[in-house]
Design an enzyme around this catalytic site. Structure first.
Site, PDB file in Angstrom:
ATOM      1  NE  ARG A 185      11.581  -4.933   4.621  1.00 35.20           N
ATOM      2  CZ  ARG A 185      12.341  -4.030   4.001  1.00 35.20           C
ATOM      3  NH1 ARG A 185      13.241  -4.427   3.126  1.00 35.20           N
ATOM      4  NH2 ARG A 185      12.212  -2.749   4.251  1.00 35.20           N
ATOM      5  CG  HIS A 241       3.709  -2.189   4.785  1.00 30.07           C
ATOM      6  ND1 HIS A 241       4.330  -2.732   5.881  1.00 30.07           N
ATOM      7  CD2 HIS A 241       4.330  -2.721   3.708  1.00 30.07           C
ATOM      8  CE1 HIS A 241       5.272  -3.568   5.489  1.00 30.07           C
ATOM      9  NE2 HIS A 241       5.298  -3.578   4.161  1.00 30.07           N
ATOM     10  CE1 TYR A 250      -7.619  -4.030 -16.251  1.00 32.78           C
ATOM     11  CE2 TYR A 250      -5.404  -4.842 -15.822  1.00 32.78           C
ATOM     12  CZ  TYR A 250      -6.266  -4.041 -16.552  1.00 32.78           C
ATOM     13  OH  TYR A 250      -5.787  -3.263 -17.563  1.00 32.78           O
TER      14      TYR A 250
END
Length: 757
Positions: free
Chosen positions: A43, A89, A133
């Site tokens: 991570r 993931h 968007y």
């Protein structure tokens, strides 16, 4: 009939449902260690080989499978994020999108890996629009980083659910770890790697390829330091930067880039900031400086304006044209984020996925080793492909040479494949390929093309075989590939030009106090009980009883000062305290106890309060008649605890603290026995602290007062009563003695109080 019924067989207990009895601390430490290792390796820390964390690697892999090449159109980020969290993931969509946004921000990454379309945030600190968007595709840099994935260069591993595969590391030649840097916080460790200039990285890597024994200093001649996306100026000495890169840990000061610009008006000017330090949000920076102006922490700065468009342009207006631009900026560097520190921590995962803090030389050597391994694997993969193709070509050529017999076998034999393999000693693949040939391929020209292709492949294979077997050839090939990559990121290209300049800062200037505090006249007032305040303006000191005090309290000290002055308060225990005049409470009330502003002993009290003139001197004397001369600059103390200046013994107390006039040359001391002595000032030692020397000898009592004066002007004292008149004695021959004498009675008319004023 039997009474015994057969019991059903017991089902085996599920090992996951079994209750394990274990000590709590042991179970906790074991599980926490697993969590910590997962955080570190999967991570927070980047892989040295491609400079990516798993989430970034999976984002690029998903975009590659979606064919989001620079030449293709954009696709919604929601599509990419969905593929990543669904296939590779299994974490939150927002964290994955945040990682993707950072890869697209030109002010976060020196060489962005994602080309974003839409609102991806800005340097002001505004967040990106929602992923429904925005649209994205990969940049050319990302393609360079993933180049070779289809050529057997790296291993693939199953995804978390075993349905797909993902690469363990990206094989591309782009040096992403140092080029784009990384930051992250794991459990018990962290990483913070700045971005660098690709051309410099490639040059340093080439040096290590040619001369593996090159020293750290040789590398730092090429890699000058970080090259941040937002530019700025590194101001630390080269030795500091070199030391940080050698150990892998350190800190570097980064400043904004600014210039002085002429403004409208006679001699008017303004400062324009064109680049700000890395990771500083422009919006918050402007708010911070605006607050500094509002709080009057920097009176020489009048205003700040943001005139930025695509380029940063922050305008700073000075209070007047007489302000020194360098002093203004030095002040802002100290109190604002126009200068910050970047902490270098080269903590990465090596090829065995072990976290390690490395120096720049070790990082480059490990990366070169990885690229050599990728080169060998790519060459071996190509050789395997060539061998497979040569096998088919040999079969095709045999077929062409025996075309009539091959056609006959195919037309009349029940098992043409087996017969072909038996008669012409073909392999299974060769026979299958011949059977699958198109009729249009049975041309004479095709035979010539096959032979030409075979010869070319054999020549290529020989070259690859030599490459795999020779380390020198591998190094030469890697240098050639790096040279080609460098052309894309050369210093004369828009993306390759260095942005962060390295200019060692000049020695810090002494910033005048007036720059930090607005200079205003004040009247400092202290009462007998130690309450202190500052009245705005210079009030009339002839009627101190007009000042406001608590009931039962009265005036003790009152004098004029400026808010930029430092005040020196001397206590009878020999301890001196320094208070800024700007820190004093206003005069609307009774003020504040001075004991709340400094750490005073409750058994002591102030005997003097004055403006601290750093060039002035003080005459200090105790009740025992011992004293010395002290420079005010030596007794100023910036801490609340103050500074012990006069060392007192027994029941002695500090009695006299007087400023020494500039032209003074003699000292006058009078004891409680009303004996006066006058001696040369040169007989008094100058000390920073101590007991001093004996001014006057006494049989009974001690010192009453002491002062410094100019002999030519005579010794003056205040007459008694309310007249305020003074008397001066010019002939002091009778009292002029060596220091430490007993003295004689003072001139007629000397005050019975035994004080000079």
């Amino acid at each position: 009939m039997s009474d015994v019924t057969d019991a059903p067989p017991e089902e085996p207990e599920d090992e996951f449902d079994a209750i394990v009895d274990a000590p709590f601390d042991a179970a906790l430490s074991e599980r926490y260690l697993i969590y910590a290792m997962s955080t570190i390796t999967a991570r927070s820390l980047p892989d040295l080989r491609d400079g990516l964390k798993p989430v970034h690697r999976r984002l690029l892999w998903a975009m590659r499978l979606l064919k989001l090449d620079p030449s293709q159109g954009y696709k919604k980020c929601a599509r990419v994020v969905g593929d990543v969290i669904g296939k590779y993931h299994p974490h939150g969509d927002q964290s994955v999108y945040d990682a993707m946004v950072r890869l697209a921000q030109t002010f976060s990454l020196r060489y962005p890996l994602v080309d974003g379309q839409g609102n991806f945030g800005n340097i002001d600190g505004d967040n990106a629009a929602a992923y429904r968007y925005t649209e994205a595709r990969m940049t050319r840099t990302a393609i360079e980083l993933m180049h070779g994935l289809d050529e057997g260069t790296v291993d693939f591993k199953p995804t978390y659910n075993g349905e797909d595969e993902e690469p363990e590391v990206m094989p591309g030649l782009f040096p992403n770890l140092l080029a784009n840097g990384a930051s992250g916080i794991a459990v018990g460790m962290a990483t913070n790697i700045p971005s660098h200039n690709v051309a410099e990285i490639i040059d340093a890597a080439t040096l290590l390829i040619d001369s593996p024994k090159s020293e750290h200093a040789d590398i730092m001649q090429i890699i000058k330091g970080p090259d941040f996306a937002t530019g700025g100026t590194l101001v630390d000495p080269k030795e500091v930067i070199d030391a940080a890169y050698e150990s892998g840990k350190g800190a570097m000061r980064l400043r904004c880039k600014w210039e002085k610009e002429d403004a409208e008006g006679r001699g008017a000017w303004q400062i324009v900031v064109t680049e700000i330090p890395y990771q500083v949000q422009k919006g918050k920076l402007i708010e911070q400086i605006a607050q500094i102006i509002a709080d009057k922490k920097l009176p020489i700065l009048a205003d700040i304006r943001d005139e930025s468009d695509e380029q940063v342009r922050i305008v700073l207006e000075p209070k007047s044209r007489a302000v020194d631009a360098d002093v203004l900026m030095e002040s802002l560097f100290k109190i604002s984020d126009l200068e910050n520190r970047f902490s270098l921590n080269l903590n990465v995962l090596d090829e065995t996925r072990t976290p390690k803090v490395m120096g720049i030389r070790e990082v480059l050597k490990e990366w070169i080793r990885h690229q050599i391994a990728v080169l060998v694997r790519r060459s071996q993969h190509r050789m395997d492909k060539i061998d497979a193709r040569l096998e088919l070509l040999d079969g095709y050529i045999i077929a062409f040479l025996n075309l009539d017999r091959v056609i006959e076998i195919i037309r009349y034999e029940d098992d043409p494949k087996g017969e072909l393999m038996k008669e012409f000693k073909l392999t299974d693949r060769q026979a299958e390929a011949i059977l699958n040939m198109r009729l249009r391929s049975l041309r004479k020209l095709e035979e010539m093309e096959l032979k030409s292709e075979r010869d070319a492949l054999k020549e290529e294979r020989e070259g690859l075989e030599l490459l795999i077997g020779s380390k020198d050839r591998q190094k030469t090939r890697l240098k050639k590939d790096l040279k080609e990559l460098r052309k894309l990121y050369a210093e004369d290209t828009e993306i390759g030009a260095r942005r962060t300049m390295l200019i060692e800062a000049a020695p810090a200037k002494d910033i005048p106090l007036e720059a930090m505090i607005e200079k205003e006249p004040v009247t400092v007032i202290m009462s007998q009980r130690g309450w202190i305040k500052a009245m705005k303006g210079h009030a009339d000191l002839s009627a101190p009883e007009a000042f406001k005090f608590k009931e039962g309290d009265e005036h003790k000290f009152a004098f004029h000062a400026q808010t930029t002055d430092k005040l020196l308060m001397c206590c009878d225990n020999g301890r001196f305290y320094t208070i800024g005049a700007d820190k004093l409470p206003g005069a609307r009330g009774f003020g504040e106890p001075v004991a709340s502003m400094v750490d005073m002993d409750p058994d002591t009290g102030p005997i003097a309060l004055m403006v601290a003139d750093p060039k002035g001197k003080l005459l200090l004397a105790s009740t025992w008649g011992r004293g010395f001369i002290a420079n005010i600059a030596d007794v100023v103390a910036e801490t609340k605890k103050g500074r012990q200046v006069a060392n007192l013994k027994g029941d002695a107390r500090l009695l006299v603290v007087r400023e020494v006039p500039k032209d003074a040359d003699h000292v006058a001391a009078i004891g409680e026995n009303r004996k006066l002595v006058v001696f040369a000032l040169s007989e008094m030692p100058e000390m920073a602290k101590g007991q001093g020397v004996m001014l006057q000898r006494y049989k009974d009592g001690g010192l009453s007062d002491a002062t410094c004066f100019t002999l030519e002007e005579g010794l003056s004292w205040t007459m008694g009563g309310d007249s305020g008149r003074t008397r001066t004695e010019n002939d002091l021959t009778m009292w002029r003695v060596a220091r430490g004498a007993a003295g004689r009675l003072p001139p007629t008319g000397f005050p019975k109080s035994g004080k000079f004023d």
